[in-house]
Structure formats: C-alpha cells, structure tokens
Design a protein around this motif. Structure first.
Motif, PDB file in Angstrom:
ATOM      1  N   GLU A  86       5.720 -11.759  -6.058  1.00 23.74           N
ATOM      2  CA  GLU A  86       5.269 -11.175  -4.801  1.00 23.74           C
ATOM      3  C   GLU A  86       5.850  -9.784  -4.561  1.00 23.74           C
ATOM      4  O   GLU A  86       5.627  -9.181  -3.523  1.00 23.74           O
ATOM      5  CB  GLU A  86       5.657 -12.099  -3.639  1.00 23.74           C
ATOM      6  N   ILE A  87       6.590  -9.276  -5.554  1.00 20.24           N
ATOM      7  CA  ILE A  87       7.232  -7.961  -5.445  1.00 20.24           C
ATOM      8  C   ILE A  87       6.469  -6.921  -6.265  1.00 20.24           C
ATOM      9  O   ILE A  87       6.162  -7.143  -7.438  1.00 20.24           O
ATOM     10  CB  ILE A  87       8.695  -8.025  -5.929  1.00 20.24           C
ATOM     11  N   GLY A  88       6.168  -5.783  -5.643  1.00 19.49           N
ATOM     12  CA  GLY A  88       5.657  -4.620  -6.355  1.00 19.49           C
ATOM     13  C   GLY A  88       6.734  -3.560  -6.384  1.00 19.49           C
ATOM     14  O   GLY A  88       7.464  -3.392  -5.406  1.00 19.49           O
ATOM     15  N   MET A  89       6.847  -2.837  -7.495  1.00 21.74           N
ATOM     16  CA  MET A  89       7.934  -1.861  -7.656  1.00 21.74           C
ATOM     17  C   MET A  89       7.381  -0.537  -8.161  1.00 21.74           C
ATOM     18  O   MET A  89       6.676  -0.494  -9.179  1.00 21.74           O
ATOM     19  CB  MET A  89       8.963  -2.407  -8.643  1.00 21.74           C
ATOM     20  N   LEU A  90       7.684   0.534  -7.437  1.00 21.67           N
ATOM     21  CA  LEU A  90       7.348   1.881  -7.885  1.00 21.67           C
ATOM     22  C   LEU A  90       8.644   2.583  -8.250  1.00 21.67           C
ATOM     23  O   LEU A  90       9.484   2.836  -7.389  1.00 21.67           O
ATOM     24  CB  LEU A  90       6.619   2.656  -6.783  1.00 21.67           C
ATOM     25  N   PHE A  91       8.824   2.865  -9.526  1.00 16.95           N
ATOM     26  CA  PHE A  91      10.062   3.460 -10.013  1.00 16.95           C
ATOM     27  C   PHE A  91      10.034   4.976  -9.853  1.00 16.95           C
ATOM     28  O   PHE A  91       8.974   5.593  -9.765  1.00 16.95           O
ATOM     29  CB  PHE A  91      10.297   3.084 -11.477  1.00 16.95           C
ATOM     30  N   PRO A 140       0.927  -6.316 -15.445  1.00 16.51           N
ATOM     31  CA  PRO A 140       1.503  -7.417 -14.658  1.00 16.51           C
ATOM     32  C   PRO A 140       0.530  -8.565 -14.431  1.00 16.51           C
ATOM     33  O   PRO A 140       0.949  -9.721 -14.282  1.00 16.51           O
ATOM     34  CB  PRO A 140       1.889  -6.746 -13.329  1.00 16.51           C
ATOM     35  N   LEU A 141      -0.765  -8.267 -14.420  1.00  9.66           N
ATOM     36  CA  LEU A 141      -1.758  -9.328 -14.247  1.00  9.66           C
ATOM     37  C   LEU A 141      -1.800 -10.236 -15.472  1.00  9.66           C
ATOM     38  O   LEU A 141      -1.983 -11.455 -15.355  1.00  9.66           O
ATOM     39  CB  LEU A 141      -3.144  -8.721 -13.992  1.00  9.66           C
ATOM     40  N   GLN A 142      -1.639  -9.642 -16.654  1.00  6.43           N
ATOM     41  CA  GLN A 142      -1.565 -10.444 -17.875  1.00  6.43           C
ATOM     42  C   GLN A 142      -0.317 -11.319 -17.894  1.00  6.43           C
ATOM     43  O   GLN A 142      -0.346 -12.461 -18.358  1.00  6.43           O
ATOM     44  CB  GLN A 142      -1.575  -9.535 -19.107  1.00  6.43           C
ATOM     45  N   MET A 143       0.785 -10.768 -17.375  1.00  4.98           N
ATOM     46  CA  MET A 143       2.059 -11.470 -17.397  1.00  4.98           C
ATOM     47  C   MET A 143       2.123 -12.592 -16.373  1.00  4.98           C
ATOM     48  O   MET A 143       2.651 -13.677 -16.654  1.00  4.98           O
ATOM     49  CB  MET A 143       3.192 -10.471 -17.137  1.00  4.98           C
ATOM     50  N   LYS A 201     -12.096  -9.898 -17.576  1.00  4.55           N
ATOM     51  CA  LYS A 201     -13.055  -9.238 -16.681  1.00  4.55           C
ATOM     52  C   LYS A 201     -12.461  -9.079 -15.284  1.00  4.55           C
ATOM     53  O   LYS A 201     -12.582  -8.020 -14.657  1.00  4.55           O
ATOM     54  CB  LYS A 201     -14.343 -10.046 -16.607  1.00  4.55           C
ATOM     55  N   GLU A 202     -11.807 -10.119 -14.794  1.00  7.89           N
ATOM     56  CA  GLU A 202     -11.204 -10.066 -13.462  1.00  7.89           C
ATOM     57  C   GLU A 202     -10.070  -9.042 -13.408  1.00  7.89           C
ATOM     58  O   GLU A 202      -9.901  -8.341 -12.409  1.00  7.89           O
ATOM     59  CB  GLU A 202     -10.695 -11.447 -13.063  1.00  7.89           C
ATOM     60  N   ARG A 203      -9.303  -8.956 -14.494  1.00  9.84           N
ATOM     61  CA  ARG A 203      -8.206  -7.981 -14.530  1.00  9.84           C
ATOM     62  C   ARG A 203      -8.741  -6.557 -14.471  1.00  9.84           C
ATOM     63  O   ARG A 203      -8.195  -5.690 -13.769  1.00  9.84           O
ATOM     64  CB  ARG A 203      -7.347  -8.186 -15.776  1.00  9.84           C
ATOM     65  N   ILE A 204      -9.818  -6.291 -15.217  1.00  8.34           N
ATOM     66  CA  ILE A 204     -10.399  -4.951 -15.218  1.00  8.34           C
ATOM     67  C   ILE A 204     -10.987  -4.619 -13.848  1.00  8.34           C
ATOM     68  O   ILE A 204     -10.847  -3.497 -13.345  1.00  8.34           O
ATOM     69  CB  ILE A 204     -11.473  -4.836 -16.315  1.00  8.34           C
ATOM     70  N   ARG A 228      -0.439   0.107 -10.067  1.00  6.36           N
ATOM     71  CA  ARG A 228       0.159  -1.031 -10.788  1.00  6.36           C
ATOM     72  C   ARG A 228       0.996  -1.893  -9.842  1.00  6.36           C
ATOM     73  O   ARG A 228       0.982  -3.116  -9.922  1.00  6.36           O
ATOM     74  CB  ARG A 228       1.010  -0.538 -11.949  1.00  6.36           C
ATOM     75  N   ALA A 229       1.724  -1.237  -8.928  1.00  8.65           N
ATOM     76  CA  ALA A 229       2.592  -1.969  -8.007  1.00  8.65           C
ATOM     77  C   ALA A 229       1.802  -2.885  -7.077  1.00  8.65           C
ATOM     78  O   ALA A 229       2.299  -3.936  -6.667  1.00  8.65           O
ATOM     79  CB  ALA A 229       3.432  -0.998  -7.197  1.00  8.65           C
ATOM     80  N   ILE A 230       0.565  -2.487  -6.718  1.00  2.00           N
ATOM     81  CA  ILE A 230      -0.227  -3.295  -5.791  1.00  2.00           C
ATOM     82  C   ILE A 230      -1.217  -4.214  -6.498  1.00  2.00           C
ATOM     83  O   ILE A 230      -1.961  -4.936  -5.840  1.00  2.00           O
ATOM     84  CB  ILE A 230      -0.977  -2.414  -4.775  1.00  2.00           C
ATOM     85  N   ALA A 231      -1.213  -4.203  -7.837  1.00  2.73           N
ATOM     86  CA  ALA A 231      -2.184  -5.006  -8.591  1.00  2.73           C
ATOM     87  C   ALA A 231      -2.101  -6.493  -8.243  1.00  2.73           C
ATOM     88  O   ALA A 231      -3.112  -7.185  -8.188  1.00  2.73           O
ATOM     89  CB  ALA A 231      -1.986  -4.805 -10.091  1.00  2.73           C
ATOM     90  N   MET A 232      -0.884  -6.976  -7.995  1.00  2.00           N
ATOM     91  CA  MET A 232      -0.679  -8.392  -7.679  1.00  2.00           C
ATOM     92  C   MET A 232      -0.734  -8.672  -6.177  1.00  2.00           C
ATOM     93  O   MET A 232      -0.395  -9.774  -5.728  1.00  2.00           O
ATOM     94  CB  MET A 232       0.671  -8.849  -8.227  1.00  2.00           C
TER      95      MET A 232
END
Length: 250
Positions: free
Chosen positions: A79-84, A102-105, A112-115, A150-154
């Motif tokens: 539930e954590i997004g991180m912007l370095f 992160p979606l794969q992990m 298709k859903e990830r894209i 990437r941080a908000i993907a999840m």
C-alpha cells in the motif's frame, strides 16, 4: 493515518533522531523539513522500514509496523508508493516496464491489465505515448513524473517522496508539486514529502514538521510558519533574501 511515536535512531555513537512524534493524516500533504543532517531522510526511512528505529513506534492505521517481521510487513508495503530523490528508474527498462514492475511483483494483473494501468498512470502525469522511451531519453522533470506514475501504479494509501524537486527548475518543480497535490486529493492518500524547497513548503505544506539536530522543533501549516517564534525555524525558512521579502508581506 500514520503515527510516529517517540522515535529514536542512532548509527553507532551518532544519535540522529531523538524522540520524534508526529501524525500524518490521509488526504493531506505533510512535509518534513530541516537543514542537512537534521534527520529528515532518516525519519522517512524509519517510517517505510529501510531503517529500524532504536526506540519508538511507527503505526499504520494503529498497526505497529516496527513490531512486524518481514512477511507481516508485506501487506502494508503493498500500500506504499515511493518516489526517490533520483527517481530510481531502471535504465535498462522502458518507461512502460518501469511502471509495470511493481504490478508484476505485487499484483495478479494480466499483462494486458498491467499495460492498461501503465497507460492510465502515464496519462495521469501527462506523459501519454512515452511508453517505449528509456530513462536516458527523458529530461529530469520527465523522469520525476515517470517516478510518480510508478509510485501510484498500485493505487497506494501512502505516498512517500524524498526530495521530489531536487535538481529541477522552478517551473518544473511547480508541476511536480501540483501532481503530488492532485494525487493526494484524488486518492485520499497519506502523503509525506521530505524537502528543503521553500516554494513547496509555502505552496503545498498543509502540515509541516521541522526537525533541528534530530529533534522536533516545530509543527504547523504553511499559513502558520511565517509567524513562528522558533529561532531555528526562522533561520531556516528566511535564510534567502526572497523569503525575507516574502515574510514582510505576511
């Protein structure tokens, strides 16, 4: 809600944090500010589990994160997004691959859903159609926006940003601040930003925690900061001629 209760952190004989307590609320942008060596990045790393505090608690929705083992922390970390600070993009991956990583992990989405999710996130940060570019082909501001995507993907509940405007020009910094603000409001995210950018402090600092030599010296909003009687905070905030002029207008 994230609660930090009486956090102490030392590295050998160097005590970096001394009894830090603060509450970070959902739907609000919270900034951690302070000079170099004040402990702000160390506090953020304690909050996400990159450092373990010597004493104290970090609570996510009343759950004591500091007492959980690696496996027990996984649901919260999802539930954590991180912007370095340096965006931390994988140079050998395309923009799309960086966002879907992160979606794969951590998700059970199909390819298709990830894209589709990557496309949505790129649209959200105004980078539509840049899927196949590599990080080397992006400007500094674009890299930061990919990092946000990437941080908000999840769809995180918690968003942590470490110096998101570092190395950016003022105009691009405003764009990044506005994105962080929009995402926080849209997803009701608990957003914590480590920064030394006073434009960010005055622009989006709904809650501000000021650290000085490892201690909490002040907390409040950007509307209150100009009226503080804390000498260390005033020295930090009004160090530049621009901010001294701004203070006279408050």
């Amino acid at each position: 809600m994230i609660e930090v209760n009486d956090i102490y952190k030392s590295f050998g004989d160097n005590e970096v944090l001394r009894g830090i307590s603060a509450n970070f609320e959902p739907g609000k942008i919270s900034l951690i500010i302070g000079g170099s060596g004040s402990g702000k990045s160390t506090l953020l790393k304690c909050m996400v589990g990159l450092h373990e505090p010597n004493k104290g608690k970090v609570l996510y929705q009343k759950q004591d994160f500091t007492r959980l083992n690696f496996e027990e922390r996984i649901p919260i970390r999802k539930e954590i997004g991180m912007l370095f600070q340096n965006s931390a993009l994988f140079d050998s991956m395309t923009v799309e691959e960086n966002i879907t990583f992160p979606l794969q992990m951590f998700s059970e989405m199909s390819n298709k859903e990830r894209i589709e999710r990557a496309n949505f996130c790129l649209e959200r940060v105004n980078l539509e159609g840049r899927n196949k570019l590599f990080p080397a082909e992006l400007s500094g501001g674009m890299k930061k926006r990919v990092g946000i995507a990437r941080a908000i993907a999840m769809t995180p509940k918690y968003l942590f940003c470490d110096e998101p405007n570092s190395g950016l020009d003022p105009r691009t910094s405003i764009v990044i601040d506005e994105l962080i603000q929009d995402i926080t409001e849209e997803y009701n995210t608990t957003t914590v930003v480590v920064t030394h950018d006073m434009n960010s402090v005055m622009g989006i600092g709904q809650y501000i925690l000021f650290l000085y030599q490892g201690e909490k010296k002040w907390e409040g909003s950007n509307k209150e900061i100009a009226h503080s009687d804390v000498e260390e905070l005033n020295d930090f905030v009004f160090a530049s001629p621009f901010m001294k002029i701004a203070k006279e207008k408050f």
